[in-house]
Design a protein around this motif. Structure first.
Motif, short mmCIF file in Angstrom:
data_model
loop_
_atom_site.label_atom_id
_atom_site.label_comp_id
_atom_site.label_asym_id
_atom_site.label_seq_id
_atom_site.Cartn_x
_atom_site.Cartn_y
_atom_site.Cartn_z
N ASP A 1 0.95 -1.14 -0.06
CA ASP A 1 -0.05 -0.07 -0.05
C ASP A 1 0.98 1.28 -0.15
N PRO A 2 0.99 2.21 -1.08
CA PRO A 2 1.89 3.14 -1.29
C PRO A 2 1.65 4.14 0.14
N VAL A 3 0.22 4.24 0.69
CA VAL A 3 0.04 5.29 1.84
C VAL A 3 0.87 4.72 2.99
N LEU A 4 0.74 3.36 3.23
CA LEU A 4 1.56 2.85 4.27
C LEU A 4 3.08 2.79 4.07
N LEU A 5 3.45 2.72 2.70
CA LEU A 5 4.87 2.67 2.38
C LEU A 5 5.40 4.26 2.79
N ARG A 6 4.75 5.28 2.33
CA ARG A 6 5.14 6.67 2.63
C ARG A 6 5.32 7.03 4.11
N ALA A 7 4.37 5.96 4.78
CA ALA A 7 4.51 6.39 6.38
C ALA A 7 5.96 5.69 6.68
N LYS A 8 6.27 4.70 6.19
CA LYS A 8 7.61 4.15 6.59
C LYS A 8 8.75 4.86 5.84
N VAL A 9 8.65 5.43 4.78
CA VAL A 9 9.70 6.11 3.94
C VAL A 9 8.94 7.49 3.75
N GLY A 10 9.40 8.33 4.97
CA GLY A 10 9.02 9.73 4.69
C GLY A 10 9.72 10.76 3.97
N MET A 11 8.98 11.89 3.69
CA MET A 11 9.74 12.66 2.70
C MET A 11 9.70 14.23 3.18
N VAL A 12 10.75 14.94 2.89
CA VAL A 12 10.88 16.36 3.56
C VAL A 12 11.18 16.92 2.25
N PHE A 13 10.61 18.11 1.89
CA PHE A 13 10.62 18.62 0.60
C PHE A 13 11.49 20.19 0.64
N GLN A 14 11.68 20.62 -0.74
CA GLN A 14 12.72 21.75 -0.55
C GLN A 14 12.06 22.97 0.22
N ASP B 1 14.67 16.03 0.04
CA ASP B 1 14.79 16.86 -1.61
C ASP B 1 15.09 18.24 -1.23
N GLU B 2 16.43 18.59 -1.24
CA GLU B 2 17.08 19.79 -1.12
C GLU B 2 16.39 20.51 0.08
N PRO B 3 16.43 19.91 1.30
CA PRO B 3 15.77 20.41 2.60
C PRO B 3 16.19 21.70 2.94
N THR B 4 17.35 22.40 2.83
CA THR B 4 17.74 23.63 3.14
C THR B 4 17.76 24.76 2.06
N SER B 5 17.65 24.32 0.77
CA SER B 5 17.82 25.31 -0.39
C SER B 5 16.96 26.63 -0.17
N ALA B 6 16.01 26.55 0.57
CA ALA B 6 15.12 27.86 0.90
C ALA B 6 15.57 28.51 2.25
N LEU B 7 16.53 28.00 2.82
CA LEU B 7 16.88 28.59 4.46
C LEU B 7 18.14 29.22 4.17
N ASP B 8 18.20 30.02 5.61
CA ASP B 8 19.58 30.80 5.61
C ASP B 8 20.66 30.06 6.31
N PRO B 9 21.73 30.34 6.48
CA PRO B 9 23.03 29.52 6.61
C PRO B 9 22.75 28.92 8.17
N ILE B 10 22.15 29.83 8.92
CA ILE B 10 21.93 29.30 10.54
C ILE B 10 20.92 28.46 10.59
N ALA B 11 19.81 28.43 9.74
CA ALA B 11 18.66 27.68 9.86
C ALA B 11 18.98 26.22 9.29
N THR B 12 20.07 26.51 8.22
CA THR B 12 20.64 25.33 7.41
C THR B 12 21.29 24.18 8.33
#
Lengths: 233, 275
Positions: free
Chosen positions: B102-115, B196-207
């Motif tokens: 089940d892709p929904v359950l799979l995405r719970a096991k393999v989570g994602m953070v976006f740009q 997926d590029e989790p810090t590209s929208a953040l400043d150096p401190i937040a990065t």
């Protein structure tokens, strides 16, 4: 041949090229220092001994300037891979060059003191051969650095064994002479120090060759027994 | 450029370095090919392992396929019309593309953070509680409170938000929002986190804060991160992979990739040379 240029940033290419030119200029000055010092010692041309000290000021200043250039590049460019190895090598090479300059200065100083001493002349034949090899090693090491020729650098590095062997022979000779003629201890010791300095120049040239292998192949061959790469490429 | 390197004209079909690991990998990709609308192939024959409790960085120029592969790891590409995948991707030895997954359950096991941080237009509490509620992780409110607190602590956001859990998540700063998204991912107790590029929208401190968080998280999770910052890849990853035109060119220990990469294309890319 390995190319340190070709970066997207032309300014970065220029900075690295400038650094390399500075290292080669510094190398040229050290070559001149060692040549003058050994001529003063072996041919008695003590009038040029003073020039060795004058050149040393320039060499020291260049070491500081090149180190500063490396720090700037690390801070601005965060070099990686070949560029990182190249910068790392420049920092190491200038240290060895500066020390060769210091050794030359020591030789020049002893040359002035030994110039009137006819008792030490008998050992100059051995010194001459050591000096010849050390000079060739220095020139060839700088040539290898300019062309980033790692294969040749390995050959040059292996020449150091010849100097070491010569140094050992001379040491035995001088030890015997010390026991036989205690009146000339001071002169003999000065010749020993000169021989030691020449031997050190060979060691530093060998170091430079090892760094060149590191830049090109990314392999650290320092303190390897036979000085050969396992998989010579 | 360097005669010691794998030359440019050498075939790219085989990945150099160490794409496969010794021991049991968390995720394995074998002969993975990805197509968009049949005629356009985005990924070619990728073989790589993700080791447990390690960070794998994925670097490469835009359009090289690194994000495409990342999105294959939790079947996010299923949502794209015309996208098809061949080969096998396994999580703990189980084919994630088999019919009984089940892709929904799979995405719970393999989570994602976006740009870009994308908190829901809900309170901080509800952002984190949304997943556990959906998947029935907590059986009562007290348990849910514990899951929210634990997730916010792990994401390094608890101290800053414990007194304003009912305030909107969108009211946080960019770095805090991204950590909230990480807390939201953690809350459903995944095994793997994809970034997926989790810090590209953040400043150096937040990065730096997110990078430190990633370092702490890897003891509990397996992480794959796509980044355009090579310095970031060098700082945070245990292994680093380089993609070029849909092919996985090299995978190696990060310290090797950034000091002495095996492939000339990798070297050209990380040193900023014409490739």
């Amino acid at each position: 041949m390995l190319n340190i240029g070709q970066h997207i940033s032309q300014e970065y290419n220029d900075e690295l090229e400038d650094l390399r030119n500075q290292v080669l200029s510094m190398g040229g000055l050290v070559e001149q220092q060692f040549s003058d010092a050994s001529n003063a010692l072996l041919n008695g041309t003590i009038n040029i001994a003073q020039r060795v000290t004058e050149l040393d000021y320039q060499v020291n200043a260049m070491e500081v300037a090149i180190d500063e250039g490396c720090a700037q590049i690390i801070a601005k460019r965060q070099p990686t891979a070949i560029d990182l190895r190249n910068i790392f090598t420049v920092i190491k090479v200038v240290t060895d060059l500066e020390r060769m300059g210091d050794e030359s200065e020591k030789i020049a100083k002893f040359a002035s003191e030994l110039s009137a001493d006819t008792n030490s002349m008998g050992f100059y034949k051995n010194l001459k051969h050591m000096t010849f090899i050390a000079k060739k090693m220095l020139t060839d090491a700088l040539d290898c650095y300019a062309r980033l020729d790692a294969k040749k650098a390995l050959e040059v590095s292996n020449m150091d064994a010849e100097i070491d062997a010569e140094f050992e022979i001379l040491n035995r000779l001088l030890s015997t002479y010390l026991l036989e003629d205690t009146k000339n201890i001071e002169s003999i010791l000065k010749v020993t120090w000169c021989a030691r300095s020449i031997e050190r120049v060979g060691d530093h040239a060998k170091n430079i060759c090892e760094y060149i292998v590191y830049v090109v192949y990314g392999k650290d061959i320092r303190h390897v027994i036979d000085g050969k790469l396992q998989d010579d490429k | 450029m360097n005669n010691n390197k794998v030359e440019l004209d050498q075939q790219l079909s085989e990945t150099v370095g160490k794409p496969l690991i010794n021991g049991t990998p968390k995720i394995t990709c074998r002969d993975v090919n990805v197509f968009y609308n049949q005629d356009s192939q985005a990924i070619f024959d990728v073989n790589v392992d993700l080791a447990k409790n390690q960070i794998l960085a994925m670097i490469g120029p835009s359009g090289c396929g690194k994000s495409t592969l990342l999105r294959c790891l939790n079947r996010m590409n299923d949502t794209i019309d015309g996208c098809s995948i061949t080969g096998k991707i396994s999580l703990d030895g189980e084919d994630i593309y088999s019919n009984d997954i089940d892709p929904v359950l799979l995405r719970a096991k393999v989570g994602m953070v976006f740009q870009k941080p994308n908190p829901f237009p809900k309170s901080i509490y509800d952002n984190v509680a949304y997943g556990p509620r959906l998947h029935g992780i907590a059986t009562n409110n007290s348990e849910l409170d514990d899951v929210v607190e634990e997730s916010l602590i792990k994401a390094g956001l608890w101290k800053e938000t414990k007194d304003r859990l009912n305030k909107p998540g969108t009211g946080l700063s960019g770095g805090q929002q991204q950590r909230l998204c990480i807390a939201r991912t953690i809350a459903v107790r995944p095994d793997v986190i994809l970034m997926d590029e989790p810090t590209s929208a953040l400043d150096p401190i937040a990065t730096a804060t997110i990078e430190e968080l990633m370092h702490e998280l890897k003891s509990s999770y397996t992480i794959a991160v796509v980044t355009h910052s090579m310095q970031q890849a060098a700082r945070i990853s245990d292994r680093c992979s380089y993609f070029h035109l849909g092919r996985l060119v090299e995978v190696n220990d990060t310290n090797i990739v950034f000091t002495n990469p095996e492939h000339e294309l990798t070297e050209n890319y990380i040193t900023g040379r014409f490739g």
